[in-house]
Design a protein around this motif. Structure first.
Motif, PDB file in Angstrom:
ATOM      1  N   SER A  57      -1.606  22.568  -8.069  1.00  0.00           N
ATOM      2  CA  SER A  57      -2.759  21.640  -8.175  1.00  0.00           C
ATOM      3  C   SER A  57      -2.204  20.410  -9.009  1.00  0.00           C
ATOM      4  O   SER A  57      -1.488  20.415  -9.826  1.00  0.00           O
ATOM      5  N   ARG A  58      -2.696  19.234  -8.776  1.00  0.00           N
ATOM      6  CA  ARG A  58      -2.351  18.057  -9.623  1.00  0.00           C
ATOM      7  C   ARG A  58      -2.826  18.397 -10.838  1.00  0.00           C
ATOM      8  O   ARG A  58      -3.772  18.961 -11.380  1.00  0.00           O
ATOM      9  N   LEU A  59      -2.359  17.525 -12.051  1.00  0.00           N
ATOM     10  CA  LEU A  59      -2.808  17.674 -13.407  1.00  0.00           C
ATOM     11  C   LEU A  59      -4.338  17.038 -13.348  1.00  0.00           C
ATOM     12  O   LEU A  59      -4.783  16.096 -12.625  1.00  0.00           O
ATOM     13  N   PRO A  60      -5.309  17.689 -13.877  1.00  0.00           N
ATOM     14  CA  PRO A  60      -6.645  17.305 -14.080  1.00  0.00           C
ATOM     15  C   PRO A  60      -6.811  15.817 -14.643  1.00  0.00           C
ATOM     16  O   PRO A  60      -6.113  15.661 -15.634  1.00  0.00           O
ATOM     17  N   GLY A  61      -7.443  14.928 -13.918  1.00  0.00           N
ATOM     18  CA  GLY A  61      -7.645  13.468 -14.361  1.00  0.00           C
ATOM     19  C   GLY A  61      -6.396  12.740 -13.944  1.00  0.00           C
ATOM     20  O   GLY A  61      -6.472  11.622 -14.234  1.00  0.00           O
ATOM     21  N   TYR A  62      -5.414  13.195 -13.526  1.00  0.00           N
ATOM     22  CA  TYR A  62      -4.219  12.370 -13.026  1.00  0.00           C
ATOM     23  C   TYR A  62      -4.565  11.420 -11.926  1.00  0.00           C
ATOM     24  O   TYR A  62      -4.949  12.006 -10.821  1.00  0.00           O
ATOM     25  N   ARG A  63      -4.015  10.140 -12.063  1.00  0.00           N
ATOM     26  CA  ARG A  63      -4.289   9.021 -10.913  1.00  0.00           C
ATOM     27  C   ARG A  63      -3.036   8.197 -11.083  1.00  0.00           C
ATOM     28  O   ARG A  63      -2.480   8.092 -12.124  1.00  0.00           O
ATOM     29  N   ASP A  64      -2.485   7.749  -9.986  1.00  0.00           N
ATOM     30  CA  ASP A  64      -1.419   6.766 -10.348  1.00  0.00           C
ATOM     31  C   ASP A  64      -2.074   5.513 -10.768  1.00  0.00           C
ATOM     32  O   ASP A  64      -3.229   5.068 -10.554  1.00  0.00           O
ATOM     33  N   ARG A  65      -0.935   4.939 -11.672  1.00  0.00           N
ATOM     34  CA  ARG A  65      -1.583   3.771 -12.205  1.00  0.00           C
ATOM     35  C   ARG A  65      -1.080   2.762 -11.499  1.00  0.00           C
ATOM     36  O   ARG A  65      -0.090   2.236 -10.967  1.00  0.00           O
ATOM     37  N   LEU A  66      -2.419   1.646 -11.369  1.00  0.00           N
ATOM     38  CA  LEU A  66      -2.290   0.441 -10.740  1.00  0.00           C
ATOM     39  C   LEU A  66      -1.433  -0.469 -11.406  1.00  0.00           C
ATOM     40  O   LEU A  66      -1.834  -0.762 -12.570  1.00  0.00           O
ATOM     41  N   ILE A  67      -0.278  -0.904 -10.884  1.00  0.00           N
ATOM     42  CA  ILE A  67       0.395  -2.104 -11.654  1.00  0.00           C
ATOM     43  C   ILE A  67       0.041  -3.594 -11.315  1.00  0.00           C
ATOM     44  O   ILE A  67      -0.143  -4.369 -12.114  1.00  0.00           O
ATOM     45  N   ALA A  68      -0.403  -3.687  -9.935  1.00  0.00           N
ATOM     46  CA  ALA A  68      -0.679  -5.123  -9.501  1.00  0.00           C
ATOM     47  C   ALA A  68      -1.596  -4.913  -8.146  1.00  0.00           C
ATOM     48  O   ALA A  68      -1.064  -4.021  -7.240  1.00  0.00           O
ATOM     49  N   GLN A  69      -2.764  -5.664  -8.229  1.00  0.00           N
ATOM     50  CA  GLN A  69      -3.565  -5.819  -6.874  1.00  0.00           C
ATOM     51  C   GLN A  69      -2.845  -7.128  -6.172  1.00  0.00           C
ATOM     52  O   GLN A  69      -2.909  -8.049  -6.983  1.00  0.00           O
ATOM     53  N   LEU A  70      -2.357  -6.803  -5.261  1.00  0.00           N
ATOM     54  CA  LEU A  70      -1.879  -8.061  -4.286  1.00  0.00           C
ATOM     55  C   LEU A  70      -2.740  -8.517  -3.445  1.00  0.00           C
ATOM     56  O   LEU A  70      -3.777  -7.949  -3.292  1.00  0.00           O
ATOM     57  N   GLU A  71      -2.372  -9.379  -2.581  1.00  0.00           N
ATOM     58  CA  GLU A  71      -3.365 -10.321  -1.925  1.00  0.00           C
ATOM     59  C   GLU A  71      -3.558  -9.333  -0.606  1.00  0.00           C
ATOM     60  O   GLU A  71      -4.660  -9.408  -0.032  1.00  0.00           O
ATOM     61  N   HIS A  72      -2.726  -8.681  -0.045  1.00  0.00           N
ATOM     62  CA  HIS A  72      -2.877  -7.672   1.116  1.00  0.00           C
ATOM     63  C   HIS A  72      -2.527  -6.265   0.883  1.00  0.00           C
ATOM     64  O   HIS A  72      -2.278  -5.360   1.750  1.00  0.00           O
ATOM     65  N   GLY A  73      -2.582  -5.787  -0.423  1.00  0.00           N
ATOM     66  CA  GLY A  73      -2.373  -4.419  -0.704  1.00  0.00           C
ATOM     67  C   GLY A  73      -2.371  -4.192  -2.442  1.00  0.00           C
ATOM     68  O   GLY A  73      -2.892  -5.084  -2.961  1.00  0.00           O
ATOM     69  N   TRP A  74      -1.446  -3.277  -2.441  1.00  0.00           N
ATOM     70  CA  TRP A  74      -1.059  -2.971  -4.124  1.00  0.00           C
ATOM     71  C   TRP A  74       0.100  -2.403  -4.125  1.00  0.00           C
ATOM     72  O   TRP A  74       0.835  -2.032  -3.367  1.00  0.00           O
ATOM     73  N   ILE A  75       0.510  -2.236  -5.463  1.00  0.00           N
ATOM     74  CA  ILE A  75       1.633  -1.672  -5.866  1.00  0.00           C
ATOM     75  C   ILE A  75       1.280  -0.495  -7.156  1.00  0.00           C
ATOM     76  O   ILE A  75       0.606  -1.001  -8.021  1.00  0.00           O
ATOM     77  N   LYS A  76       1.655   0.799  -6.948  1.00  0.00           N
ATOM     78  CA  LYS A  76       1.310   1.746  -8.010  1.00  0.00           C
ATOM     79  C   LYS A  76       2.303   2.498  -8.413  1.00  0.00           C
ATOM     80  O   LYS A  76       3.456   2.405  -7.958  1.00  0.00           O
ATOM     81  N   GLU A  77       2.090   3.077  -9.772  1.00  0.00           N
ATOM     82  CA  GLU A  77       3.191   4.033 -10.447  1.00  0.00           C
ATOM     83  C   GLU A  77       2.770   5.308 -10.391  1.00  0.00           C
ATOM     84  O   GLU A  77       1.624   5.667 -11.229  1.00  0.00           O
ATOM     85  N   SER A  78       3.471   6.315 -10.208  1.00  0.00           N
ATOM     86  CA  SER A  78       3.247   7.887 -10.413  1.00  0.00           C
ATOM     87  C   SER A  78       4.378   8.119 -11.159  1.00  0.00           C
ATOM     88  O   SER A  78       5.428   7.462 -11.648  1.00  0.00           O
ATOM     89  N   PRO A  79       4.261   9.256 -12.058  1.00  0.00           N
ATOM     90  CA  PRO A  79       5.505   9.683 -12.681  1.00  0.00           C
ATOM     91  C   PRO A  79       6.955   9.648 -12.064  1.00  0.00           C
ATOM     92  O   PRO A  79       7.937   9.587 -12.518  1.00  0.00           O
ATOM     93  N   GLN A  80       6.935  10.011 -10.633  1.00  0.00           N
ATOM     94  CA  GLN A  80       8.213  10.254 -10.006  1.00  0.00           C
ATOM     95  C   GLN A  80       8.476   8.772  -8.991  1.00  0.00           C
ATOM     96  O   GLN A  80       9.519   8.420  -8.594  1.00  0.00           O
ATOM     97  N   ARG A  81       7.404   8.063  -8.561  1.00  0.00           N
ATOM     98  CA  ARG A  81       7.722   6.921  -7.675  1.00  0.00           C
ATOM     99  C   ARG A  81       6.826   5.670  -7.848  1.00  0.00           C
ATOM    100  O   ARG A  81       5.783   5.609  -8.554  1.00  0.00           O
ATOM    101  N   TYR A  82       7.343   4.574  -7.530  1.00  0.00           N
ATOM    102  CA  TYR A  82       6.473   3.589  -7.039  1.00  0.00           C
ATOM    103  C   TYR A  82       6.084   3.478  -5.728  1.00  0.00           C
ATOM    104  O   TYR A  82       6.619   3.726  -4.786  1.00  0.00           O
TER     105      TYR A  82
END
Length: 107
Positions: free
Chosen positions: A43-68
């Protein structure tokens, strides 16, 4: 016909809590009894969510512990050339945001 199925204590606790348990039903090789083996899902860690780095014009970029994670969605009806330009611009903007985020983390 009635058959008895061996179920582990952890599985019974989850069932008694009203939760669903996915697994497989097998015949034991040695005793020929039916055994329920729950899938070992992490199971995922309780309360864990990807961290939003930037909201872009047509999307977003997020960060998880292993990936962008980069998401971009552009309408097809503007043409292939414009889609290419918009996506390259968005990726460049996203990478600049990642660099700035990393700089702020270092300071």
């Amino acid at each position: 016909m009635r058959k008895f199925i061996e179920v582990s204590d952890e599985t019974m606790v989850r069932l008694m809590e009203g939760k669903c348990v996915e697994g497989s039903l097998r015949v034991d090789e040695f005793t020929n009894n039916l055994i329920f083996r729950p899938y070992n899902r992490l199971s995922r860690l309780p309360g864990y969510r990807d961290r939003l780095i930037a909201q872009l014009e047509h999307g977003w970029i997020k960060e998880s512990p292993q990936r962008y994670k980069f998401y971009n969605s552009v309408r097809k009806d503007i043409g292939v050339t414009k889609v290419s330009v918009v996506m390259q611009r968005e990726l460049g903007t996203a990478m600049e945001e990642v660099k700035m985020d990393r700089m702020l983390d270092i300071l």
